[in-house]
Design an enzyme around this catalytic site. Sequence first.
Site, PDB file in Angstrom:
ATOM      1  N   THR A  64     -19.788 103.977 -31.386  1.00 26.76           N
ATOM      2  CA  THR A  64     -18.595 103.984 -30.527  1.00 26.76           C
ATOM      3  C   THR A  64     -17.891 102.622 -30.531  1.00 26.76           C
ATOM      4  OG1 THR A  64     -19.674 105.609 -29.129  1.00 26.76           O
ATOM      5  CG2 THR A  64     -17.827 104.446 -28.153  1.00 26.76           C
ATOM      6  N   VAL A  65     -18.637 101.551 -30.254  1.00 29.76           N
ATOM      7  CA  VAL A  65     -17.999 100.233 -30.143  1.00 29.76           C
ATOM      8  C   VAL A  65     -17.655  99.663 -31.524  1.00 29.76           C
ATOM      9  CG1 VAL A  65     -18.163  97.923 -29.149  1.00 29.76           C
ATOM     10  CG2 VAL A  65     -19.247  99.839 -27.985  1.00 29.76           C
ATOM     11  N   LYS A  72     -25.725  95.215 -23.979  1.00 33.50           N
ATOM     12  CA  LYS A  72     -26.249  94.682 -22.710  1.00 33.50           C
ATOM     13  C   LYS A  72     -27.755  94.763 -22.615  1.00 33.50           C
ATOM     14  CE  LYS A  72     -24.887  98.974 -22.622  1.00 33.50           C
ATOM     15  NZ  LYS A  72     -23.866  99.951 -22.389  1.00 33.50           N
ATOM     16  N   VAL A  95     -20.686  93.372 -20.389  1.00 37.38           N
ATOM     17  CA  VAL A  95     -20.532  93.630 -18.949  1.00 37.38           C
ATOM     18  C   VAL A  95     -19.081  93.995 -18.657  1.00 37.38           C
ATOM     19  CG1 VAL A  95     -20.726  92.665 -16.620  1.00 37.38           C
ATOM     20  CG2 VAL A  95     -22.373  91.994 -18.381  1.00 37.38           C
ATOM     21  N   GLY A 146     -17.105  96.230 -20.110  1.00 34.59           N
ATOM     22  CA  GLY A 146     -16.257  96.660 -21.233  1.00 34.59           C
ATOM     23  C   GLY A 146     -15.097  95.703 -21.474  1.00 34.59           C
ATOM     24  N   ILE A 191     -13.171  94.248 -19.416  1.00 30.25           N
ATOM     25  CA  ILE A 191     -12.867  93.281 -18.330  1.00 30.25           C
ATOM     26  C   ILE A 191     -13.381  91.879 -18.695  1.00 30.25           C
ATOM     27  CG2 ILE A 191     -13.199  92.756 -15.882  1.00 30.25           C
ATOM     28  CD1 ILE A 191     -13.953  95.739 -15.489  1.00 30.25           C
ATOM     29  N   GLY A 238     -17.508 109.551 -24.702  1.00 28.07           N
ATOM     30  CA  GLY A 238     -18.064 108.314 -25.290  1.00 28.07           C
ATOM     31  C   GLY A 238     -18.410 107.253 -24.273  1.00 28.07           C
ATOM     32  N   LYS A 280     -26.679  94.800 -16.841  1.00 26.79           N
ATOM     33  CA  LYS A 280     -25.414  94.068 -16.679  1.00 26.79           C
ATOM     34  C   LYS A 280     -25.502  93.072 -15.523  1.00 26.79           C
ATOM     35  CE  LYS A 280     -22.846  97.877 -18.734  1.00 26.79           C
ATOM     36  NZ  LYS A 280     -22.235  99.193 -18.477  1.00 26.79           N
ATOM     37  N   GLY A 294     -16.093 102.975 -23.321  1.00 24.69           N
ATOM     38  CA  GLY A 294     -15.164 103.585 -24.275  1.00 24.69           C
ATOM     39  C   GLY A 294     -14.983 102.698 -25.490  1.00 24.69           C
TER      40      GLY A 294
HETATM   41  N1  HSE Z   1     -22.864 103.752 -20.829  1.00 22.47           N
HETATM   42  C1  HSE Z   1     -22.105 102.648 -20.387  1.00 22.47           C
HETATM   43  C2  HSE Z   1     -21.238 103.081 -19.217  1.00 22.47           C
HETATM   44  C3  HSE Z   1     -21.241 102.147 -21.524  1.00 22.47           C
HETATM   45  O1  HSE Z   1     -21.152 104.280 -18.947  1.00 22.47           O
HETATM   46  O2  HSE Z   1     -20.657 102.232 -18.564  1.00 22.47           O
HETATM   47  C4  HSE Z   1     -20.631 100.809 -21.305  1.00 22.47           C
HETATM   48  O3  HSE Z   1     -21.594  99.806 -21.117  1.00 22.47           O
END
Ligand code: HSE
Length: 322
Positions: free
Chosen positions: A13-14, A105, A132, A134, A136, A187, A205, A302
């Site tokens: 995904t990332v 993380k 931590v 995403g 932000i 995702g 996190k 995401g």
């Molecule tokens: N599974 C994590 C969430 C993904 O839902 O926030 C991002 O760290």
Amino acid sequence: MKTVNVGLLGMGTVGCGTYKILEMNAERISKSAGVNIKITKVLDQNFDRAYQMGLTDDYLTQYPDEVLRNPDIDIVVEAIGGIEPATTFMLDAMNNGKHVVTPNKAAVAAGYEELMETAKKNNVEFFFEAAVGGAIPVLNSISTVLQGNEFLEILGILNGTTNYILTQMGDLGLEYADVLKDAQAKGFAEADPTADVEGHDVANKLSILMALAFDEYVKPSDIPTVGITKIEKDDLELATKQDCKIKLIARAEKKNGKLKYSVKPEFIPVTHPLAGVSNEFNAIFLTGNAAGELMFYGKGAGSVPTGSAVVGDIMQIAKKIK
Ligand code: HSE
């Protein structure tokens, strides 16, 4: 213009989000960084997603050393997820003189001290903004513009999956299992969503946030953690009656020089800024002794939002390389 070469471990995904942004914003990125940034090697066990992204075989490998020991690669992005083999790969990359960027993380929280020491020993950068919140930019803010503060308290909604579930169950009355499936399809959720719903992802996190804000590393397994699996419709209705929302809250506070921390569902009054954080959005509510109260808000999960923070870290390093 010089080119900085990036090796990507994991086209999940990332990884895909990071690749997409480097393509989509290539012109703006090279103008701002003053160098071209190219992904030149991608490690994965299965090439399907890489092919879908338009990558050809000469970019792809199943052998970690073709990235970790590749003399042409400057920066390694570890986006495999999980603690191992991700940690070993990151340490290996640093010991081979590569800078490392990761959204992972679990690995950063578990191996924080060794990873930081190894980066320092090898005089390479180790950045993990995406780990931590995403998209932000909270970790960079703590380490740079807010570094003159003593932090008094951190409250965070740090997991998109559980916030999505609580929002959809609480506001729309939907069923837990259906909403979880939906979060997985979008995702947000981990491959095994246990880490999300049991609160372990949030503990990872919070461990990272505390290490940076309070300069105190606490192992994620030492953080008292309760997830959302026992939350029922009745609880959500009771919260509504009391003008509250239920949120999975990461909490850390310094009292009389002692750090206290927890991860658990809490009733948050609707008047508190965190109560308005819905769906996959995350927020971090910080109190510094100089800055006062601050709230960071944005997409915490995401592909492209998380990739945004990875690309930001890559660019910071690319500028230093230049
Ligand atoms: N599974 C994590 C969430 C993904 O839902 O926030 C991002 O760290």
